[in-house]
Design a protein around this motif. Structure first.
Motif, PDB file in Angstrom:
ATOM      1  N   GLN A  18       0.820  -1.216   0.000  1.00  0.00           N
ATOM      2  CA  GLN A  18       0.000   0.000   0.000  1.00  0.00           C
ATOM      3  C   GLN A  18       0.856   1.269   0.000  1.00  0.00           C
ATOM      4  OE1 GLN A  18      -3.236   0.955  -0.377  1.00  0.00           O
ATOM      5  NE2 GLN A  18      -3.420  -1.149  -1.062  1.00  0.00           N
ATOM      6  N   ASN A  19       1.911   1.261   0.827  1.00  0.00           N
ATOM      7  CA  ASN A  19       2.627   2.519   1.063  1.00  0.00           C
ATOM      8  C   ASN A  19       4.099   2.525   0.650  1.00  0.00           C
ATOM      9  OD1 ASN A  19       0.245   3.375   2.574  1.00  0.00           O
ATOM     10  ND2 ASN A  19       0.965   1.915   4.099  1.00  0.00           N
ATOM     11  N   ARG A 107       2.227  -4.684  -7.093  1.00  0.00           N
ATOM     12  CA  ARG A 107       2.105  -3.303  -6.634  1.00  0.00           C
ATOM     13  C   ARG A 107       3.360  -2.899  -5.874  1.00  0.00           C
ATOM     14  NH1 ARG A 107      -2.345   0.812  -4.925  1.00  0.00           N
ATOM     15  NH2 ARG A 107      -0.955   1.703  -3.380  1.00  0.00           N
ATOM     16  N   SER A 110       6.160  -2.501  -8.221  1.00  0.00           N
ATOM     17  CA  SER A 110       5.975  -1.263  -8.991  1.00  0.00           C
ATOM     18  C   SER A 110       6.373  -0.047  -8.172  1.00  0.00           C
ATOM     19  CB  SER A 110       4.514  -1.116  -9.414  1.00  0.00           C
ATOM     20  OG  SER A 110       4.167  -2.136 -10.318  1.00  0.00           O
ATOM     21  N   ILE A 111       6.124  -0.129  -6.885  1.00  0.00           N
ATOM     22  CA  ILE A 111       6.461   1.003  -6.017  1.00  0.00           C
ATOM     23  C   ILE A 111       7.956   1.080  -5.758  1.00  0.00           C
ATOM     24  CG2 ILE A 111       6.216   1.866  -3.658  1.00  0.00           C
ATOM     25  CD1 ILE A 111       3.353   0.805  -3.668  1.00  0.00           C
ATOM     26  N   PHE A 114      12.343   1.229  -8.608  1.00  0.00           N
ATOM     27  CA  PHE A 114      13.322   2.259  -8.975  1.00  0.00           C
ATOM     28  C   PHE A 114      14.335   2.527  -7.867  1.00  0.00           C
ATOM     29  CE2 PHE A 114      10.273   4.463  -6.553  1.00  0.00           C
ATOM     30  CZ  PHE A 114      10.982   5.456  -5.922  1.00  0.00           C
ATOM     31  N   HIS A 115      14.033   2.047  -6.672  1.00  0.00           N
ATOM     32  CA  HIS A 115      14.894   2.331  -5.525  1.00  0.00           C
ATOM     33  C   HIS A 115      16.160   1.507  -5.510  1.00  0.00           C
ATOM     34  CE1 HIS A 115      11.865   4.295  -2.659  1.00  0.00           C
ATOM     35  NE2 HIS A 115      12.889   5.091  -2.779  1.00  0.00           N
ATOM     36  N   LEU A 166      -1.147  -2.107 -19.443  1.00  0.00           N
ATOM     37  CA  LEU A 166      -1.703  -0.766 -19.196  1.00  0.00           C
ATOM     38  C   LEU A 166      -2.927  -0.848 -18.271  1.00  0.00           C
ATOM     39  CD1 LEU A 166      -2.099   1.960 -21.916  1.00  0.00           C
ATOM     40  CD2 LEU A 166      -3.885   1.617 -20.216  1.00  0.00           C
ATOM     41  N   GLN A 170      -3.438   0.480 -14.261  1.00  0.00           N
ATOM     42  CA  GLN A 170      -4.589   1.275 -13.795  1.00  0.00           C
ATOM     43  C   GLN A 170      -5.286   0.587 -12.634  1.00  0.00           C
ATOM     44  OE1 GLN A 170      -6.552   1.757 -17.654  1.00  0.00           O
ATOM     45  NE2 GLN A 170      -5.910   3.914 -17.671  1.00  0.00           N
ATOM     46  N   PHE A 173      -3.320   0.622  -9.243  1.00  0.00           N
ATOM     47  CA  PHE A 173      -3.140   1.910  -8.554  1.00  0.00           C
ATOM     48  C   PHE A 173      -4.373   2.788  -8.516  1.00  0.00           C
ATOM     49  CE2 PHE A 173       1.142   0.558  -9.604  1.00  0.00           C
ATOM     50  CZ  PHE A 173       1.717   0.659  -8.356  1.00  0.00           C
TER      51      PHE A 173
ATOM     52  N   ASN B  19      15.063   9.721  -7.016  1.00  0.00           N
ATOM     53  CA  ASN B  19      14.923   8.947  -5.778  1.00  0.00           C
ATOM     54  C   ASN B  19      13.547   8.982  -5.136  1.00  0.00           C
ATOM     55  OD1 ASN B  19      17.852   8.644  -5.899  1.00  0.00           O
ATOM     56  ND2 ASN B  19      17.881  10.792  -5.298  1.00  0.00           N
ATOM     57  N   GLY B  20      12.671   9.794  -5.675  1.00  0.00           N
ATOM     58  CA  GLY B  20      11.361   9.910  -5.047  1.00  0.00           C
ATOM     59  C   GLY B  20      11.342  11.003  -3.993  1.00  0.00           C
ATOM     60  N   SER B  22      10.132  11.282  -0.788  1.00  0.00           N
ATOM     61  CA  SER B  22      10.480  11.104   0.626  1.00  0.00           C
ATOM     62  C   SER B  22      11.929  10.676   0.823  1.00  0.00           C
ATOM     63  CB  SER B  22       9.533  10.114   1.291  1.00  0.00           C
ATOM     64  OG  SER B  22       9.650   8.863   0.659  1.00  0.00           O
ATOM     65  N   ARG B 107       8.777  10.327 -14.618  1.00  0.00           N
ATOM     66  CA  ARG B 107       9.443   9.414 -13.683  1.00  0.00           C
ATOM     67  C   ARG B 107       9.010   9.729 -12.258  1.00  0.00           C
ATOM     68  NH1 ARG B 107      14.780   6.124 -13.167  1.00  0.00           N
ATOM     69  NH2 ARG B 107      14.858   6.504 -10.940  1.00  0.00           N
ATOM     70  N   ILE B 111       6.854   7.410  -9.732  1.00  0.00           N
ATOM     71  CA  ILE B 111       7.355   7.010  -8.420  1.00  0.00           C
ATOM     72  C   ILE B 111       6.367   7.372  -7.314  1.00  0.00           C
ATOM     73  CG2 ILE B 111       9.136   7.521  -6.698  1.00  0.00           C
ATOM     74  CD1 ILE B 111      11.121   7.851  -8.997  1.00  0.00           C
ATOM     75  N   HIS B 113       2.940   8.413  -7.603  1.00  0.00           N
ATOM     76  CA  HIS B 113       1.491   8.447  -7.786  1.00  0.00           C
ATOM     77  C   HIS B 113       0.714   7.655  -6.752  1.00  0.00           C
ATOM     78  CE1 HIS B 113       0.915   4.479  -9.989  1.00  0.00           C
ATOM     79  NE2 HIS B 113       2.226   4.577  -9.879  1.00  0.00           N
ATOM     80  N   PHE B 114       1.296   6.592  -6.234  1.00  0.00           N
ATOM     81  CA  PHE B 114       0.539   5.747  -5.315  1.00  0.00           C
ATOM     82  C   PHE B 114       0.459   6.328  -3.901  1.00  0.00           C
ATOM     83  CE2 PHE B 114       4.823   4.720  -4.577  1.00  0.00           C
ATOM     84  CZ  PHE B 114       4.895   4.437  -3.237  1.00  0.00           C
ATOM     85  N   HIS B 115       1.304   7.308  -3.644  1.00  0.00           N
ATOM     86  CA  HIS B 115       1.382   7.852  -2.287  1.00  0.00           C
ATOM     87  C   HIS B 115       0.222   8.755  -1.936  1.00  0.00           C
ATOM     88  CE1 HIS B 115       5.859   7.241  -1.364  1.00  0.00           C
ATOM     89  NE2 HIS B 115       5.168   6.693  -0.401  1.00  0.00           N
ATOM     90  N   GLN B 120      -2.009  10.993  -7.860  1.00  0.00           N
ATOM     91  CA  GLN B 120      -2.604   9.902  -8.642  1.00  0.00           C
ATOM     92  C   GLN B 120      -3.449  10.461  -9.785  1.00  0.00           C
ATOM     93  OE1 GLN B 120      -2.174   6.531  -8.150  1.00  0.00           O
ATOM     94  NE2 GLN B 120      -3.307   6.290 -10.061  1.00  0.00           N
ATOM     95  N   PHE B 128      -2.325   8.516 -18.768  1.00  0.00           N
ATOM     96  CA  PHE B 128      -3.320   7.662 -19.442  1.00  0.00           C
ATOM     97  C   PHE B 128      -4.363   8.466 -20.219  1.00  0.00           C
ATOM     98  CE2 PHE B 128      -2.195   4.697 -15.817  1.00  0.00           C
ATOM     99  CZ  PHE B 128      -1.394   3.895 -16.609  1.00  0.00           C
TER     100      PHE B 128
END
Lengths: 203, 203, 203, 203
Positions: A18-19, A107, A110-111, A114-115, A166, A170, A173, B19-20, B22, B107, B111, B113-115, B120, B128
């Motif tokens: 989730q986070n 999910r 996906s989150i 990139f880290h 795609l 959607q 998220f 890096n996002g 946070s 990018r 990174i 959007h879910f937060h 979002q 989209f």
DNA sequence: GATGAATGAGTGTTCATTCAT
DNA sequence: TATGAATGAACACTCATTCAT
């Protein structure tokens, strides 16, 4: 077996997916599991070890699943009978791309991808490479059997998978993973799949 | 205008998109800009305000760009002349999907959007909805002009955009945004686009 | 007798004398002994009890040794024969100041003495008071027998022992207690002792 | 200049020299200085940086002092006049071995030297090597001038310094560094020094 | 415009210890 | 005898933010 450890893993997967990893504290996880913060270190070396074990478990599960799917494909009796999609893509779609556990992991991947380079690799493999390879194999077989028109099976796989990817993005998220939204994903995907097969089928 | 403020925004965009939000501290930004941490609060109310201003600026730029593209489309002399793609999608692809500034923002949006619900929405709109709507319009026009076969223009837009989106995801997260990788993205995309138009063109 | 308990004591002495009491965790000791952390509490009330037992055992051993040395001194046949040093200081030096077990304890005492008043007393007694008293007695006897020049035996003891103490400090803390370094200590000390006796001997 | 930073250093030296580095927490220091724990990180990168700065400052001071002493020695008018000890060892003893600030640092070094190789080196240099070298030089000069009997000046330095080192250890660890105990140290040392010079003086 | 100094809230982690089994 | 599981208390450290200057 070890009840508490499993609870920790479950709670961590829910929260991480989730986070994200860093936004979830050890305190958060412990609150859910109802243990004290120090107790978590009895079960895991550190916070990252929880994350690692989550991914490890997913990879084991997913590897197993994909192996089964691929074996089913190559050992299937020919000529393929019945509905085309059912014989090929249904399981992959329902048991992998739409599985609740897999969705949480996706999910999470996906989150986090990139880290961290290792996560990036796992993400690339399970989100892009593996699905595309699998579909490429499927289409190659279908071409061999004359069921679909001859074409570049790799590009075909991309055309098949990209819209699903795609829609999946959607769905993953759109907020929390509720059944209602899941159904929308499924419908979007099935519409596409049906259209797709209509176009590529021989006759 | 305000030099320091602009420097902060530039540094923040670079760091956030790598890096996002946070994972980047006020310290990190200030180190790049070579000011003290307290100074940043003269220019921005708080950390989030930097992020907000970044998105705000992007939305202004992008809105402007898309407006221009859409106006060019509707006011173009008919019948459309010359290369099909050039007249329709080239600008959108090169000046939006592949623009360096837009890529950083995308990018970052990918990174973050879910937060956060607001992010979002922006993500959904610019990644989209807007691209799909734009392409839908393009294909409607091309159908009206009889240049491409009649079909569901919305599904056509999805089939057109989904592979590009997939390639873009791969490009945005293959590590740092180098020109080499950008070229791979461009080639993958152009291959697809050419194939696509071959299939949908009338003769 | 109790094997595990002895193993714990041995491991603890090794670790404590290398790193000090507080820098060694119950975990560390248990890792060496290959038992679980909770098991240690079957053998000892708490961490400090291990330390206490270590010192207690040393004091018993050392008390015994010094008693023997002193008895040997007072019951020796007079006039003293042969090599002067052999009859008096050799045993004290080799069996106490250079004994491996005693060295570990001394290192430990040296590390811990400032932390704790009780340890300080033990340290003072076994590092300063006891050796100086012993040497004082030795020199008194030697004076009585006319073997060395008459002088303040207490100051003589200090002049004798202080350089040895200095060399010992260097030896105990030159890193790990290897035989190579031990030999350097021995040579430094013996050089001093020979010089010393040359100076104080009656002809 | 920076008042708080100096307060922190003072408090840290007091606490570290009493209890050792690891037994003193950031909390403890902050309590003394009356600041919040996070504030300390404005002045120092981390806990160890406080320790490092303490040692660094000591080394600067001590290097300076020893330089002065050595220069005074080599540039002194010959023949040396007046009291022997005054001309040579008094300053070294009173301004280095008995200086309050140096004593705290020495206690600290004595407590910490075994933990850490760098500290060990500093300890060895300032507690053993430097004092012994200095005294060796002093005695060489005194021999050249015919003031003391010819002998091995290095061994002479050891015989001179070792008892002082022994008394110093006792003084540094007799509990808190009170003036009363300091006086005992001074008397023990001066007795020895006087005796020593009586023995080695020509005539 | 900029900064030196401070702070509250939080983070992951370690450790000695307990206790039922 | 030994251990699996848990815990309270502590620890060093980070971070966004404030505010007087």
């Amino acid at each position: 077996m070890n009840e508490t450890k499993q609870k920790i893993l479950n709670a961590a997967l829910d929260l991480f997916s989730q986070n994200g990893f860093s936004a979830v504290s050890i305190r958060d996880i412990c609150k859910v599991v109802a243990i004290k913060e120090s107790s978590i270190y009895y079960h895991f070396k550190n916070k990252h070890a929880i994350f690692d074990e989550l991914l490890q478990h997913f990879e084991a599960i997913a590897t197993d699943l994909m192996l089964q799917l691929e074996q089913a494909l190559t050992t299937a009796q020919k000529p393929f009978e019945g509905n085309l999609f059912e014989k090929t893509c249904y399981c992959f779609f329902e048991e992998y791309l739409m599985d609740e556990y897999c969705n949480k992991i996706m999910r999470l991947l996906s989150i986090e991808h990139f880290h961290n380079n290792e996560v990036q690799k796992i993400y690339d493999y399970w989100i892009f490479d593996k699905p595309l390879n699998f579909q490429t194999k499927v289409f190659s077989l279908l071409m061999e059997e004359g069921i679909i028109k001859t074409a570049d099976s790799k590009y075909l796989a991309t055309k098949f998978y990209a819209p699903i990817f795609l829609f999946m993005q959607q769905w993953l998220f759109r907020g929390t993973l509720t059944d209602e939204y899941k159904q929308i994903f499924r419908e979007n995907a099935y519409d596409h799949i049906n259209n797709f097969f209509n176009e590529v089928e021989n006759n």
